[in-house]
Design a protein around this motif. Structure first.
Motif, PDB file in Angstrom:
ATOM      1  N   SER A  30      34.368  19.256  -7.222  1.00 42.08           N
ATOM      2  CA  SER A  30      34.351  20.142  -6.129  1.00 42.08           C
ATOM      3  C   SER A  30      35.118  20.706  -6.704  1.00 42.08           C
ATOM      4  CB  SER A  30      33.761  20.373  -4.742  1.00 42.08           C
ATOM      5  OG  SER A  30      34.473  21.330  -4.254  1.00 42.08           O
ATOM      6  N   THR A  31      35.508  22.312  -6.081  1.00 46.15           N
ATOM      7  CA  THR A  31      36.265  22.830  -6.736  1.00 46.15           C
ATOM      8  C   THR A  31      36.658  24.372  -5.292  1.00 46.15           C
ATOM      9  OG1 THR A  31      35.131  25.467  -7.627  1.00 46.15           O
ATOM     10  CG2 THR A  31      36.065  23.374  -9.429  1.00 46.15           C
ATOM     11  N   GLY A  32      35.753  23.807  -3.951  1.00 41.86           N
ATOM     12  CA  GLY A  32      36.174  24.859  -3.050  1.00 41.86           C
ATOM     13  C   GLY A  32      35.166  25.261  -3.313  1.00 41.86           C
ATOM     14  N   ALA A  33      34.118  25.955  -3.558  1.00 39.76           N
ATOM     15  CA  ALA A  33      33.276  26.726  -3.779  1.00 39.76           C
ATOM     16  C   ALA A  33      32.228  27.040  -3.232  1.00 39.76           C
ATOM     17  CB  ALA A  33      32.769  27.589  -5.220  1.00 39.76           C
ATOM     18  N   ASP A  34      31.445  27.897  -2.438  1.00 41.18           N
ATOM     19  CA  ASP A  34      30.478  28.456  -1.370  1.00 41.18           C
ATOM     20  C   ASP A  34      29.640  28.486  -2.440  1.00 41.18           C
ATOM     21  OD1 ASP A  34      32.234  28.037   0.096  1.00 41.18           O
ATOM     22  OD2 ASP A  34      31.959  30.799   0.431  1.00 41.18           O
ATOM     23  N   ASN A  35      28.313  27.684  -1.687  1.00 41.03           N
ATOM     24  CA  ASN A  35      27.203  27.105  -2.476  1.00 41.03           C
ATOM     25  C   ASN A  35      25.826  28.106  -2.063  1.00 41.03           C
ATOM     26  OD1 ASN A  35      25.722  27.312   0.376  1.00 41.03           O
ATOM     27  ND2 ASN A  35      25.935  24.752   0.371  1.00 41.03           N
ATOM     28  N   GLY A  57      26.455  29.676   1.703  1.00 40.64           N
ATOM     29  CA  GLY A  57      27.553  30.221   1.887  1.00 40.64           C
ATOM     30  C   GLY A  57      28.649  29.399   2.983  1.00 40.64           C
ATOM     31  N   ALA A  58      27.810  28.009   2.631  1.00 43.27           N
ATOM     32  CA  ALA A  58      28.446  26.974   3.307  1.00 43.27           C
ATOM     33  C   ALA A  58      29.079  26.081   1.773  1.00 43.27           C
ATOM     34  CB  ALA A  58      27.589  25.431   3.894  1.00 43.27           C
ATOM     35  N   SER A  59      30.629  25.014   2.519  1.00 38.54           N
ATOM     36  CA  SER A  59      31.086  24.678   1.702  1.00 38.54           C
ATOM     37  C   SER A  59      30.786  22.442   2.107  1.00 38.54           C
ATOM     38  CB  SER A  59      32.650  24.599   1.291  1.00 38.54           C
ATOM     39  OG  SER A  59      32.700  25.618   1.032  1.00 38.54           O
ATOM     40  N   PRO A  60      30.783  22.112   0.681  1.00 42.60           N
ATOM     41  CA  PRO A  60      30.084  20.323   0.919  1.00 42.60           C
ATOM     42  C   PRO A  60      31.150  19.824   1.413  1.00 42.60           C
ATOM     43  CG  PRO A  60      31.183  21.038  -1.627  1.00 42.60           C
ATOM     44  CD  PRO A  60      30.921  22.317  -0.630  1.00 42.60           C
ATOM     45  N   VAL A  61      30.453  18.971   1.923  1.00 41.95           N
ATOM     46  CA  VAL A  61      32.113  18.168   2.193  1.00 41.95           C
ATOM     47  C   VAL A  61      32.391  17.026   1.749  1.00 41.95           C
ATOM     48  CG1 VAL A  61      32.177  15.941   4.168  1.00 41.95           C
ATOM     49  CG2 VAL A  61      31.007  18.400   5.514  1.00 41.95           C
ATOM     50  N   VAL A  75      37.349  11.990  10.276  1.00 40.67           N
ATOM     51  CA  VAL A  75      38.066  13.297   9.490  1.00 40.67           C
ATOM     52  C   VAL A  75      36.971  14.157   8.354  1.00 40.67           C
ATOM     53  CG1 VAL A  75      39.881  14.283   8.518  1.00 40.67           C
ATOM     54  CG2 VAL A  75      40.308  12.945  10.544  1.00 40.67           C
ATOM     55  N   SER A  76      36.512  15.055   8.313  1.00 36.25           N
ATOM     56  CA  SER A  76      36.121  14.827   7.156  1.00 36.25           C
ATOM     57  C   SER A  76      37.061  16.294   6.401  1.00 36.25           C
ATOM     58  CB  SER A  76      34.469  15.519   7.095  1.00 36.25           C
ATOM     59  OG  SER A  76      34.863  17.401   7.580  1.00 36.25           O
ATOM     60  N   SER A  77      36.684  16.229   4.546  1.00 37.17           N
ATOM     61  CA  SER A  77      37.302  17.306   4.356  1.00 37.17           C
ATOM     62  C   SER A  77      36.173  18.526   3.763  1.00 37.17           C
ATOM     63  CB  SER A  77      38.215  16.672   3.054  1.00 37.17           C
ATOM     64  OG  SER A  77      37.735  16.304   2.094  1.00 37.17           O
ATOM     65  N   GLU A  78      37.230  19.782   3.404  1.00 36.99           N
ATOM     66  CA  GLU A  78      34.974  20.665   2.911  1.00 36.99           C
ATOM     67  C   GLU A  78      36.646  21.882   2.720  1.00 36.99           C
ATOM     68  OE1 GLU A  78      33.020  24.362   5.047  1.00 36.99           O
ATOM     69  OE2 GLU A  78      32.603  21.865   5.808  1.00 36.99           O
ATOM     70  N   ALA A  79      36.610  22.176   1.451  1.00 37.04           N
ATOM     71  CA  ALA A  79      36.985  22.844   0.764  1.00 37.04           C
ATOM     72  C   ALA A  79      38.456  23.391   1.210  1.00 37.04           C
ATOM     73  CB  ALA A  79      36.438  24.402   1.669  1.00 37.04           C
ATOM     74  N   VAL A 134      39.722  18.349  -1.260  1.00 33.32           N
ATOM     75  CA  VAL A 134      40.283  17.076  -0.767  1.00 33.32           C
ATOM     76  C   VAL A 134      39.336  15.943  -1.236  1.00 33.32           C
ATOM     77  CG1 VAL A 134      41.391  15.749   0.802  1.00 33.32           C
ATOM     78  CG2 VAL A 134      42.207  18.581   0.890  1.00 33.32           C
ATOM     79  N   LEU A 135      39.107  15.417  -1.947  1.00 34.99           N
ATOM     80  CA  LEU A 135      38.709  14.619  -3.052  1.00 34.99           C
ATOM     81  C   LEU A 135      38.366  13.357  -2.575  1.00 34.99           C
ATOM     82  CD1 LEU A 135      37.661  15.319  -6.558  1.00 34.99           C
ATOM     83  CD2 LEU A 135      36.343  16.475  -4.540  1.00 34.99           C
ATOM     84  N   ALA A 136      40.261  12.440  -2.168  1.00 36.72           N
ATOM     85  CA  ALA A 136      40.462  11.559  -1.659  1.00 36.72           C
ATOM     86  C   ALA A 136      41.570  11.685  -0.266  1.00 36.72           C
ATOM     87  CB  ALA A 136      41.175  10.855  -2.986  1.00 36.72           C
ATOM     88  N   MET A 137      40.663  10.787   0.890  1.00 42.37           N
ATOM     89  CA  MET A 137      42.048  10.193   1.561  1.00 42.37           C
ATOM     90  C   MET A 137      42.229   8.879   2.330  1.00 42.37           C
ATOM     91  SD  MET A 137      40.880  13.745   4.422  1.00 42.37           S
ATOM     92  CE  MET A 137      38.822  13.455   4.336  1.00 42.37           C
ATOM     93  N   THR A 138      42.830   8.835   2.955  1.00 38.93           N
ATOM     94  CA  THR A 138      43.600   7.941   4.086  1.00 38.93           C
ATOM     95  C   THR A 138      44.303   7.595   4.304  1.00 38.93           C
ATOM     96  OG1 THR A 138      43.937   5.357   2.830  1.00 38.93           O
ATOM     97  CG2 THR A 138      45.202   6.318   1.897  1.00 38.93           C
ATOM     98  N   THR A 139      44.214   6.891   5.448  1.00 38.82           N
ATOM     99  CA  THR A 139      45.420   6.481   6.419  1.00 38.82           C
ATOM    100  C   THR A 139      46.520   5.716   6.627  1.00 38.82           C
ATOM    101  OG1 THR A 139      44.146   4.876   8.429  1.00 38.82           O
ATOM    102  CG2 THR A 139      44.377   8.202   7.847  1.00 38.82           C
ATOM    103  N   ASP A 140      47.497   5.057   7.215  1.00 43.52           N
ATOM    104  CA  ASP A 140      48.341   3.877   7.362  1.00 43.52           C
ATOM    105  C   ASP A 140      47.412   2.861   8.220  1.00 43.52           C
ATOM    106  OD1 ASP A 140      49.029   5.262   9.840  1.00 43.52           O
ATOM    107  OD2 ASP A 140      50.616   5.146   9.655  1.00 43.52           O
ATOM    108  N   THR A 141      48.656   2.124   8.704  1.00 43.06           N
ATOM    109  CA  THR A 141      46.860   0.807   9.168  1.00 43.06           C
ATOM    110  C   THR A 141      47.114   1.742  10.580  1.00 43.06           C
ATOM    111  OG1 THR A 141      49.026  -0.411   8.632  1.00 43.06           O
ATOM    112  CG2 THR A 141      47.667  -0.807   8.065  1.00 43.06           C
TER     113      THR A 141
END
Length: 141
Positions: free
Chosen positions: A1-6, A9-13, A34-38, A66-73
């Motif tokens: 995904s490049t953050g482009a709208d579909n 008009g919504a961006s994919p999660v 937490v979700s990432s979008e555009a 943002v294709l990758a996310m994590t948190t500390d413990t």
């Protein structure tokens, strides 16, 4: 995904993670998902009324995702990797911890250009030798 709208008009999660320490608390006042979008992250409350508690941009620039996310413990730091190869760490300890106050935009603790292509995976490791962040990318590293 490049953050482009579909077409709608919504961006994919692009990615969804749970803030495990917050989920364990089962507190209806805090955001646990937490979700990432555009290029932005969105904090969601899943107990009680399901709603977005707050959001902020984490991609290094507009048009990246943002294709990758994590948190500390302890779910105190959110670590994000974007399609330009950048990795950033945010202090989220007090972000969206009350239903009436989302708080200021989390402070970015550090960021670096870790890869020459999209970051596709991140894993936080708390080992007896120290804390480590493992990343992988479309650049084959």
């Amino acid at each position: 995904s490049t953050g482009a709208d579909n077409r709608n008009g919504a961006s994919p999660v692009d990615k969804v993670i749970f803030l495990e320490e917050r989920v364990r608390e089962k507190n209806s006042e805090v955001s646990e998902l937490v979700s990432s979008e555009a290029g932005h992250v969105y904090f969601w409350n899943i107990y009680g009324v399901s709603q977005c508690g707050g959001s902020f941009q984490v991609a290094c620039r507009d048009g990246e995702s943002v294709l990758a996310m994590t948190t500390d413990t302890k779910s105190n730091r959110l670590i994000c990797g974007d399609t330009a190869g950048y990795i950033a760490v945010y202090d989220i300890r007090t972000f969206c911890t009350s239903s009436t106050l989302k708080g200021p935009t989390p402070k970015r603790l550090t960021a670096w250009h870790g890869h020459s292509s999209a970051v596709t995976g991140l894993e936080f490791v708390d080992h007896e030798a120290g804390m480590f962040l493992v990343s992988c990318s479309a650049d084959c590293t």
